[in-house]
Design a protein around this motif. Sequence first.
Motif, PDB file in Angstrom:
ATOM      1  N   CYS A 194      44.821  38.043  26.394  1.00 40.32           N
ATOM      2  CA  CYS A 194      45.196  37.940  27.795  1.00 40.32           C
ATOM      3  C   CYS A 194      44.010  38.488  28.569  1.00 40.32           C
ATOM      4  O   CYS A 194      43.456  39.524  28.207  1.00 40.32           O
ATOM      5  N   GLU A 195      43.612  37.770  29.611  1.00 32.69           N
ATOM      6  CA  GLU A 195      42.387  38.112  30.328  1.00 32.69           C
ATOM      7  C   GLU A 195      42.568  39.190  31.381  1.00 32.69           C
ATOM      8  O   GLU A 195      41.585  39.722  31.890  1.00 32.69           O
ATOM      9  N   ASP A 196      43.801  39.503  31.737  1.00 32.94           N
ATOM     10  CA  ASP A 196      44.025  40.557  32.729  1.00 32.94           C
ATOM     11  C   ASP A 196      45.428  41.127  32.560  1.00 32.94           C
ATOM     12  O   ASP A 196      46.226  40.637  31.755  1.00 32.94           O
ATOM     13  N   GLY A 197      45.714  42.158  33.331  1.00 34.42           N
ATOM     14  CA  GLY A 197      46.994  42.841  33.212  1.00 34.42           C
ATOM     15  C   GLY A 197      48.180  41.985  33.588  1.00 34.42           C
ATOM     16  O   GLY A 197      49.230  42.045  32.940  1.00 34.42           O
ATOM     17  N   GLU A 198      48.033  41.188  34.627  1.00 34.43           N
ATOM     18  CA  GLU A 198      49.130  40.327  35.049  1.00 34.43           C
ATOM     19  C   GLU A 198      49.497  39.330  33.956  1.00 34.43           C
ATOM     20  O   GLU A 198      50.669  39.119  33.649  1.00 34.43           O
ATOM     21  N   GLN A 199      48.485  38.716  33.356  1.00 33.21           N
ATOM     22  CA  GLN A 199      48.723  37.749  32.289  1.00 33.21           C
ATOM     23  C   GLN A 199      49.369  38.436  31.077  1.00 33.21           C
ATOM     24  O   GLN A 199      50.264  37.873  30.442  1.00 33.21           O
ATOM     25  N   ALA A 200      48.943  39.653  30.768  1.00 31.65           N
ATOM     26  CA  ALA A 200      49.507  40.382  29.635  1.00 31.65           C
ATOM     27  C   ALA A 200      50.995  40.648  29.842  1.00 31.65           C
ATOM     28  O   ALA A 200      51.807  40.412  28.941  1.00 31.65           O
ATOM     29  N   LEU A 201      51.365  41.123  31.021  1.00 33.39           N
ATOM     30  CA  LEU A 201      52.780  41.410  31.271  1.00 33.39           C
ATOM     31  C   LEU A 201      53.606  40.131  31.326  1.00 33.39           C
ATOM     32  O   LEU A 201      54.743  40.100  30.843  1.00 33.39           O
ATOM     33  N   GLU A 202      53.037  39.072  31.871  1.00 31.13           N
ATOM     34  CA  GLU A 202      53.735  37.788  31.886  1.00 31.13           C
ATOM     35  C   GLU A 202      54.004  37.330  30.456  1.00 31.13           C
ATOM     36  O   GLU A 202      55.104  36.895  30.125  1.00 31.13           O
ATOM     37  N   TYR A 203      52.994  37.426  29.602  1.00 31.77           N
ATOM     38  CA  TYR A 203      53.154  37.049  28.196  1.00 31.77           C
ATOM     39  C   TYR A 203      54.198  37.929  27.505  1.00 31.77           C
ATOM     40  O   TYR A 203      55.113  37.443  26.851  1.00 31.77           O
TER      41      TYR A 203
END
Length: 146
Positions: free
Chosen positions: A38-47
């Motif tokens: 995941c390239e950033d924090g938002e993408q990580a939490l979404e995943y």
Amino acid sequence: MNTTAIKPILIVEDSAEDFTALGRAFRKHALQNPVLRCEDGEQALEYLRGHGRKVGWPQVLPAIILLDLNMPGLDGRDVLAAIKQDEHLQAIPVVIFTTSANAKDISSCYQLGANSYLTKPIGYAELEEKVRLIVHYWLEASELPA
């Protein structure tokens, strides 16, 4: 090897170069687990909050998360806090993997619930050694939650 062999490793890293080096180091150690980015924090939490809901996303949560601290937008501290406050995610081991060796960063990450804190080495040989230790400890020696 324990039952985490099929679970992915999630790397939250904004630097493509750092992710490429990590991926190469994991492959050198014949890691069977898929390595996801995941390239950033938002993408990580979404995943993490929506695993299995999008095409191409694994149906299981990761065995461990390697989390960079200094990212644009939602930084690693915010992601760590969100993971450790979520009853569905909090048991996933989070290893902070960052360039910062600042004592305040280290202390705050452990207070937020980090399971480990490692600084990124400068040289590739040192990176391979840290990855070897991560694989051995977290994926071979530790008993992780199902």
